[in-house]
Design a protein around this motif. Structure first.
Motif, PDB file in Angstrom:
ATOM      1  N   LEU A 245       0.808  -1.217   0.000  1.00 36.80           N
ATOM      2  CA  LEU A 245       0.000   0.000   0.000  1.00 36.80           C
ATOM      3  C   LEU A 245       0.843   1.269   0.000  1.00 36.80           C
ATOM      4  O   LEU A 245       0.299   2.360   0.123  1.00 36.80           O
ATOM      5  CB  LEU A 245      -0.944   0.008   1.216  1.00 36.80           C
ATOM      6  N   ASN A 246       2.151   1.116  -0.116  1.00 33.60           N
ATOM      7  CA  ASN A 246       3.010   2.299  -0.174  1.00 33.60           C
ATOM      8  C   ASN A 246       3.869   2.234  -1.429  1.00 33.60           C
ATOM      9  O   ASN A 246       4.744   1.374  -1.553  1.00 33.60           O
ATOM     10  CB  ASN A 246       3.880   2.392   1.089  1.00 33.60           C
ATOM     11  N   GLY A 247       3.590   3.160  -2.345  1.00 35.94           N
ATOM     12  CA  GLY A 247       4.297   3.167  -3.635  1.00 35.94           C
ATOM     13  C   GLY A 247       5.767   3.507  -3.482  1.00 35.94           C
ATOM     14  O   GLY A 247       6.621   2.944  -4.174  1.00 35.94           O
ATOM     15  N   SER A 248       6.082   4.435  -2.563  1.00 38.16           N
ATOM     16  CA  SER A 248       7.481   4.875  -2.420  1.00 38.16           C
ATOM     17  C   SER A 248       8.394   3.738  -2.019  1.00 38.16           C
ATOM     18  O   SER A 248       9.439   3.518  -2.631  1.00 38.16           O
ATOM     19  CB  SER A 248       7.593   5.945  -1.331  1.00 38.16           C
ATOM     20  N   THR A 249       8.021   3.013  -0.969  1.00 35.99           N
ATOM     21  CA  THR A 249       8.910   1.949  -0.493  1.00 35.99           C
ATOM     22  C   THR A 249       8.967   0.816  -1.515  1.00 35.99           C
ATOM     23  O   THR A 249      10.013   0.178  -1.671  1.00 35.99           O
ATOM     24  CB  THR A 249       8.455   1.409   0.872  1.00 35.99           C
TER      25      THR A 249
ATOM     26  N   PHE B 103       6.078  10.492  -5.452  1.00 32.21           N
ATOM     27  CA  PHE B 103       5.577   9.375  -4.643  1.00 32.21           C
ATOM     28  C   PHE B 103       5.682   9.664  -3.139  1.00 32.21           C
ATOM     29  O   PHE B 103       4.842   9.253  -2.362  1.00 32.21           O
ATOM     30  CB  PHE B 103       6.390   8.096  -4.904  1.00 32.21           C
ATOM     31  N   LEU B 104       6.765  10.341  -2.759  1.00 38.12           N
ATOM     32  CA  LEU B 104       7.093  10.464  -1.329  1.00 38.12           C
ATOM     33  C   LEU B 104       6.212  11.471  -0.604  1.00 38.12           C
ATOM     34  O   LEU B 104       5.777  12.465  -1.183  1.00 38.12           O
ATOM     35  CB  LEU B 104       8.536  10.949  -1.171  1.00 38.12           C
ATOM     36  N   GLU B 105       5.978  11.226   0.682  1.00 39.29           N
ATOM     37  CA  GLU B 105       5.354  12.216   1.549  1.00 39.29           C
ATOM     38  C   GLU B 105       6.343  13.367   1.769  1.00 39.29           C
ATOM     39  O   GLU B 105       7.560  13.196   1.601  1.00 39.29           O
ATOM     40  CB  GLU B 105       5.008  11.591   2.905  1.00 39.29           C
TER      41      GLU B 105
ATOM     42  N   LEU C   2       7.667   9.071   6.916  1.00 36.80           N
ATOM     43  CA  LEU C   2       6.309   8.496   6.955  1.00 36.80           C
ATOM     44  C   LEU C   2       6.224   7.287   6.028  1.00 36.80           C
ATOM     45  O   LEU C   2       5.550   6.298   6.319  1.00 36.80           O
ATOM     46  CB  LEU C   2       5.269   9.539   6.535  1.00 36.80           C
ATOM     47  N   ASP C   3       6.910   7.375   4.889  1.00 35.53           N
ATOM     48  CA  ASP C   3       6.941   6.245   3.955  1.00 35.53           C
ATOM     49  C   ASP C   3       7.902   5.167   4.435  1.00 35.53           C
ATOM     50  O   ASP C   3       7.531   4.002   4.589  1.00 35.53           O
ATOM     51  CB  ASP C   3       7.384   6.730   2.555  1.00 35.53           C
ATOM     52  N   ILE C   4       9.154   5.577   4.674  1.00 37.07           N
ATOM     53  CA  ILE C   4      10.235   4.621   4.949  1.00 37.07           C
ATOM     54  C   ILE C   4       9.954   3.804   6.213  1.00 37.07           C
ATOM     55  O   ILE C   4      10.244   2.611   6.280  1.00 37.07           O
ATOM     56  CB  ILE C   4      11.592   5.359   5.150  1.00 37.07           C
TER      57      ILE C   4
HETATM   58  N1  HSE Z   1       3.645   8.437  -0.160  1.00 34.83           N
HETATM   59  C1  HSE Z   1       2.538   7.670  -0.641  1.00 34.83           C
HETATM   60  C2  HSE Z   1       3.080   6.389  -1.254  1.00 34.83           C
HETATM   61  C3  HSE Z   1       1.754   8.466  -1.638  1.00 34.83           C
HETATM   62  O1  HSE Z   1       4.289   6.343  -1.524  1.00 34.83           O
HETATM   63  O2  HSE Z   1       2.335   5.446  -1.461  1.00 34.83           O
HETATM   64  C4  HSE Z   1       0.453   7.833  -2.044  1.00 34.83           C
HETATM   65  O3  HSE Z   1      -0.412   7.663  -0.953  1.00 34.83           O
END
Ligand code: HSE
Length: 386
Positions: free
Chosen positions: A161-165, A191-193, A198-200
């Motif tokens: 559910l997290n695109g960045s990671t 992608f990143l917050e 918060l992502d990592i």
């Molecule tokens: N930072 C979030 C992600 C953006 O990487 O998934 C989309 O909710």
């Protein structure tokens, strides 16, 4: 079509806000046909009025103070794309709902933390509170869980559910580059917050899991009960070791129903078999795999982050409201009827585990508790069961 236009006020003109303006400007006729009335923007608010967004804002009234959008007579619906679980975003959403205006938001942190109170407010005032963009970017995961699978008792689900990671893990594996280098690229892609930790560290994934868990199990969102670990402890040598032994790292959101209202929800960096569906969900993509008692397993996959996909979900909510939809329960069950979840720690849930070892084949343990194999080394949960 002569129906009265539906007038939006958009707060937050970053990458996603700009993407929403672009879609509305590019497809007015298509959206009018879908919505049954013209969708128009009356007013906008952002941090910097003169910033070049690649899209014109000259046709819209400007508010320096986003909260004022909630009181404008020419705004029927407020779209909150500011982000953050407190401050302006929270006040704007609360004020709009108190003023009788429906809200569309992409704000997963706000919903995970204050979702119960906001749902109660929206439902008391019989107003839509829509948030398809908050989970899974452009994928319809909220619709899938809340509407399409509503007939089912949800038994378990797994998500990326997290695109960045997901992007970072894919890129490190493919290029051997450092975390810092690929984090910079994830930022460029939108992608990143704003705060990448918060992502990592798994918090963004946790917000989304918290929302999906509430819908799936009919429980109150309870972010503080949800253990989260991120990808920080995964080293390049772990990634390479896993790959060469048939496994792939993913930041997995997992959920199990033990009995009614008794559940486990956790975000955990774990392994999936390299030939599995989840392993092939790469870069900025997300996936949700659900097991229901009637449907069996069902999945939803697509771009989980980035301006285009997220704006696509926001505009879908706009059309839904134009069509008169989504004035029912925010989390699928009336907010006042959501159960207090009883949470079983992931440590107490048996499963399959892999222990990665330098220069040796991994050890694999089936149907065990983590505590039973604690001594063995660097242990990762294996997700191969949906
Ligand atoms: N930072 C979030 C992600 C953006 O990487 O998934 C989309 O909710």
């Amino acid at each position: 079509m002569n129906a009265k236009p539906l007038r939006f006020g958009i707060a937050g003109l970053g990458a996603v806000g700009g993407g929403v303006l672009r879609i509305l400007q590019n497809h007015p006729v298509h959206l009018e046909r879908r919505g049954g009335c013209p969708l128009v923007i009356s007013a906008v608010s952002g941090r910097d009025r003169s910033k070049d967004r690649g899209v014109s804002i000259s046709a819209y009234a400007w508010e320096d103070d986003a909260i004022k959008l909630a009181s404008r007579d020419d705004v029927d619906i407020v779209v909150e794309l500011i982000g953050g679980d407190e401050g302006v975003a929270r006040t704007l959403v609360e004020t709009a709902l108190k003023n009788g205006k429906p809200v569309i938001t992409a704000n997963k942190a706000l919903l995970a933390k204050h979702g119960l109170a906001l749902a109660q407010l929206a439902e008391k005032n019989e107003l839509p509170l829509c948030y398809e963009a908050a989970v899974g970017g452009g994928t319809p995961m909220i619709k899938m869980m809340r509407e399409a699978l509503t007939a089912n008792a949800i038994l378990k689900f797994r998500g990326i559910l997290n695109g960045s990671t997901n992007f970072i893990l894919s890129e490190i594996r493919d290029s051997g580059r450092s975390y810092d280098a690929v984090i910079a690229e994830a930022k460029e892609k939108g992608f990143l917050e704003a705060d990448p930790s918060l992502d990592i560290d798994g918090h963004d994934a946790g917000h989304k899991l918290c929302i999906l868990g509430s819908i799936a199990f009919g429980i109150k969102p309870a972010l503080d009960k949800l253990p989260r670990t991120g990808i920080g402890k995964i080293k390049l040598e772990d990634i390479q070791n896993a790959e060469s032994n048939g496994y792939r790292f993913k930041l997995v959101c997992w959920a199990e129903r033990h009995e009614k209202g008794v559940v486990t929800l956790a975000v955990e960096a774990g392994l999936v078999p390299r030939d599995s569906i989840m392993a092939r969900v790469e870069k900025g993509k997300n996936i949700l795999m659900v097991q229901g008692d009637s449907v069996g397993s069902s999945l939803c996959e697509g771009m989980g982050a980035g301006p285009g996909p997220t704006a696509s979900a926001v505009v879908a909510d706009m059309v839904d409201i134009a069509r008169g939809g989504r004035t029912d329960s925010v989390f699928g069950v009336a907010a006042n009827d959501l159960l207090d979840g009883n949470f079983v720690s992931p440590e107490d849930v048996a499963g399959d585990f892999v222990v990665l070892r330098a220069n040796e084949k991994p050890l694999v343990f089936s149907n065990q508790r983590r505590s039973e194999i604690q001594e063995q080394g660097k242990i990762f949960r294996l997700f191969s069961d949906i």
